[in-house]
Write a protein that holds these residues in place. Structure first.
Motif, PDB file in Angstrom:
ATOM      1  N   SER A  65       0.835  -1.207   0.000  1.00  0.00           N
ATOM      2  CA  SER A  65       0.000   0.000   0.000  1.00  0.00           C
ATOM      3  C   SER A  65       0.868   1.255   0.000  1.00  0.00           C
ATOM      4  CB  SER A  65      -0.928  -0.002   1.218  1.00  0.00           C
ATOM      5  OG  SER A  65      -1.814  -1.098   1.177  1.00  0.00           O
ATOM      6  N   THR A 112       2.604   5.610  -2.453  1.00  0.00           N
ATOM      7  CA  THR A 112       2.677   6.973  -1.935  1.00  0.00           C
ATOM      8  C   THR A 112       3.642   7.854  -2.723  1.00  0.00           C
ATOM      9  OG1 THR A 112       2.154   6.151   0.282  1.00  0.00           O
ATOM     10  CG2 THR A 112       3.077   8.363   0.113  1.00  0.00           C
ATOM     11  N   TRP A 127      -4.838  12.036   0.849  1.00  0.00           N
ATOM     12  CA  TRP A 127      -5.405  10.695   1.062  1.00  0.00           C
ATOM     13  C   TRP A 127      -4.571   9.944   2.097  1.00  0.00           C
ATOM     14  CZ3 TRP A 127      -7.665   7.243  -3.346  1.00  0.00           C
ATOM     15  CH2 TRP A 127      -8.033   5.987  -2.837  1.00  0.00           C
ATOM     16  N   SER A 128      -3.249  10.004   1.967  1.00  0.00           N
ATOM     17  CA  SER A 128      -2.378   9.328   2.922  1.00  0.00           C
ATOM     18  C   SER A 128      -2.583   9.885   4.323  1.00  0.00           C
ATOM     19  CB  SER A 128      -0.912   9.482   2.501  1.00  0.00           C
ATOM     20  OG  SER A 128      -0.676   8.884   1.249  1.00  0.00           O
ATOM     21  N   SER A 137      -5.797   8.602   5.707  1.00  0.00           N
ATOM     22  CA  SER A 137      -5.695   7.179   6.028  1.00  0.00           C
ATOM     23  C   SER A 137      -5.016   6.967   7.378  1.00  0.00           C
ATOM     24  CB  SER A 137      -4.915   6.446   4.934  1.00  0.00           C
ATOM     25  OG  SER A 137      -5.588   6.523   3.702  1.00  0.00           O
ATOM     26  N   GLN A 149      -7.327   8.043  10.184  1.00  0.00           N
ATOM     27  CA  GLN A 149      -8.364   7.045  10.409  1.00  0.00           C
ATOM     28  C   GLN A 149      -7.807   5.802  11.100  1.00  0.00           C
ATOM     29  OE1 GLN A 149     -11.403   6.593  10.543  1.00  0.00           O
ATOM     30  NE2 GLN A 149     -11.471   4.366  10.634  1.00  0.00           N
ATOM     31  N   ALA A 150      -6.589   5.413  10.751  1.00  0.00           N
ATOM     32  CA  ALA A 150      -5.978   4.243  11.386  1.00  0.00           C
ATOM     33  C   ALA A 150      -5.812   4.461  12.893  1.00  0.00           C
ATOM     34  CB  ALA A 150      -4.637   3.941  10.735  1.00  0.00           C
ATOM     35  N   GLY A 191      -9.391   9.351   2.173  1.00  0.00           N
ATOM     36  CA  GLY A 191      -8.543   8.518   3.025  1.00  0.00           C
ATOM     37  C   GLY A 191      -9.288   7.982   4.223  1.00  0.00           C
ATOM     38  N   ASN A 194     -10.527   3.836   4.040  1.00  0.00           N
ATOM     39  CA  ASN A 194      -9.978   2.921   5.038  1.00  0.00           C
ATOM     40  C   ASN A 194     -11.061   2.384   5.963  1.00  0.00           C
ATOM     41  OD1 ASN A 194      -7.458   3.356   3.977  1.00  0.00           O
ATOM     42  ND2 ASN A 194      -6.488   3.696   5.961  1.00  0.00           N
ATOM     43  N   THR A 225     -13.338  -0.107   4.054  1.00  0.00           N
ATOM     44  CA  THR A 225     -12.681  -1.388   3.815  1.00  0.00           C
ATOM     45  C   THR A 225     -12.591  -2.209   5.088  1.00  0.00           C
ATOM     46  OG1 THR A 225     -11.358  -0.407   2.034  1.00  0.00           O
ATOM     47  CG2 THR A 225     -10.577  -2.484   2.968  1.00  0.00           C
ATOM     48  N   SER A 226     -12.197  -1.557   6.200  1.00  0.00           N
ATOM     49  CA  SER A 226     -12.092  -2.270   7.479  1.00  0.00           C
ATOM     50  C   SER A 226     -13.450  -2.796   7.921  1.00  0.00           C
ATOM     51  CB  SER A 226     -11.504  -1.333   8.550  1.00  0.00           C
ATOM     52  OG  SER A 226     -10.211  -0.903   8.197  1.00  0.00           O
TER      53      SER A 226
END
Length: 475
Positions: A160, A164, A331-332, A335, A338-339, A393, A397, A400-401
């Motif tokens: 993934s 980047t 987007w990164s 992401s 969100q993680a 992002g 994420n 998908t999760s």
């Protein structure tokens, strides 16, 4: 990006590294790790780099009347390439797919670099799409077959991350090469790149056996991959007829082509996604539907951002590519944010999905208005797309999760495949529809307002479906 899920564990198919304690850059795995990551990086560079210079190519080759096919051809062929590569890996192992896929990608880039007509360039893009599908398929499959299970998560995260840097540098570098030399130089540089990676990958995969056969549309291992490939071909053919029909001058012929194409697409898609996807049934089916809408908004809008900045605002190709880089960087950031939130509040993913979609739509509207109206400062488009990238992002994420969390373990492969299929199809369809709008009304304010209005409406639809990604308590 791949639709081929990691094969099930089988110690007989693992390399000696499975018995060691080294990481992904250990002596046995260093070659394939570098080769696979660079291969994904090349695909990423090709994706955003070509999107940046596509307006220049279309103008040079007289293809503005069918601009959307510059992206749609690659995406539709990608579907066939991925499914065909998966079937080959299942039946013969990854060696043949790695070699053939790399050669096809290189041939597609070489053909694009010597194209003297838009039709030949579109054929080259389709060839590239077949190669991209194969590359993405073997990347994940080789990890599943050659790497010990303890390294899978690390390697998948690296895959993934491999997007980047190319996402940031690809648009700018492609723009510079086009400004300094010619757009053909971009393809001539890409053509041998994938082939140069083969010495790094081939020594490791020569001893790998085939992976367990997996039916992408079902849940039981059966020798039905040929049927799945046939459905994929019908899906691509239907989508191609649909998009071609939108550009026909005769209203009657256009209506017939659109109806037939849409019908064929829907019928084929029903065999490739889980039951309930079209109704966005709570849980994984809703997650697949949301993935389609998310990618339609983001990638569908992104496809026309450089064209609008160059055509409406007169920006040079290098500066227009900065908009794509801004979205990728944002987007990164979204992401990673969100993680971190997900690690603290995993039960709030559906809320993160709706929040992310709302931010994406807000950014897309600002970008769309700024691109479409010549009286506005074009820089607002970059600001809007950065906002949209953050929202994408977060939503991507979280969705998908949540989708994978709502999936039974035995269906992980088919759901993963359906998520990627929906992403690729959405990008192709919106690019083609937008291209038809450009063909019919020209690359002016009216066309761009129409395109960005369509993607905004799709985003609102995703916003309404966001909470359905959470399974009901009964499930």
């Amino acid at each position: 990006m791949d639709t081929i899920p990691p094969p099930t564990k089988n110690p007989d198919r693992q390399l000696s590294a499975d018995r060691g304690t080294g990481g992904i850059f250990s002596r046995d795995l260093r070659g394939p790790t570098i080769g696979i990551l660079l291969g994904i990086g090349i695909v990423a560079f090709e994706s955003l780099g070509v999107a940046t210079i596509l307006p220049t190519i279309a103008t040079d080759l007289g293809g503005m009347g069918s601009y959307g096919w510059g992206l749609a051809a690659l995406m539709l062929a990608n579907i066939i390439g991925t499914v065909a590569a998966g079937s080959s890996i299942d039946q013969r192992g990854p060696l043949r797919t790695v070699i053939v896929g790399s050669i096809i990608f290189a041939a597609g880039c070489a053909l694009a670099g010597v194209s003297t007509s838009w039709e030949l360039f579109i054929a080259a893009r389709a060839l590239q799409g077949l190669g991209v599908g194969a590359v993405m398929a073997y990347a994940y499959s080789v990890v599943g077959l050659a790497y010990p299970p303890r390294l899978h998560a690390v390697m998948f995260a690296c895959l993934s991350s491999a997007w980047t840097i190319p996402s940031l540098l690809g648009p700018v570098l492609a723009g510079l090469l086009t400004s300094w030399f010619d757009w053909r130089v971009v393809f001539w540089a890409l053509s041998p790149a994938m082939l140069l990676l083969l010495p790094l990958i081939l020594p490791t995969i020569k001893g790998l056996a085939r992976s367990p056969q997996i039916d992408l549309a079902g849940t039981t291992p059966t020798p039905r991959m040929g049927r799945t490939s046939l459905h994929a071909v019908f899906l691509v053919a239907g989508a191609a007829v649909l998009l071609a029909g939108l550009e026909l001058p005769s209203l009657a012929l256009a209506a017939v082509a659109v109806i037939l194409g849409a019908g064929s697409t829907v019928m084929a898609l029903r065999h490739l996604v889980p039951a309930g996807t079209f109704k966005a049934v709570r849980g994984a089916p809703a997650g697949i539907a949301i993935r389609f809408l998310l990618c339609a908004v983001y990638f569908g809008s992104e496809a026309f951002l450089p064209l609008g900045l160059m055509g409406i605002h007169g920006w040079p190709v290098t500066l227009a590519g900065a908009g794509l880089a801004a979205g990728a960087l944002a987007w990164s950031a979204g992401s990673f944010a969100q993680a971190r939130l997900d690690s603290r509040h995993p039960g709030r993913r559906h809320q993160a999905v709706t929040t992310g979609i709302a931010i994406l739509v807000a950014g897309e509207l600002l970008m769309g208005i700024a691109v479409s109206l010549p009286g506005m400062w074009g820089g607002w488009a970059l600001v809007g797309w950065a906002i949209g990238g953050v929202g994408m992002g977060i939503a991507f994420n979280a969705a998908t999760s949540a989708t994978m969390a709502a999936t039974n373990p035995e269906r992980t492969g088919s759901i993963s495949a359906s998520l990627q299929l929906s992403q690729t199809l959405a990008t192709a369809l919106i690019a083609g529809i937008g291209g038809a709008v450009i063909a019919g009304f020209g690359a002016g304010t009216t066309s761009f307002l129409a395109i960005f209005s369509i993607t905004a409406l799709l985003g609102i639809a995703g916003l309404l479906l966001g909470r359905r990604i959470q399974p009901s308590p009964a499930t």
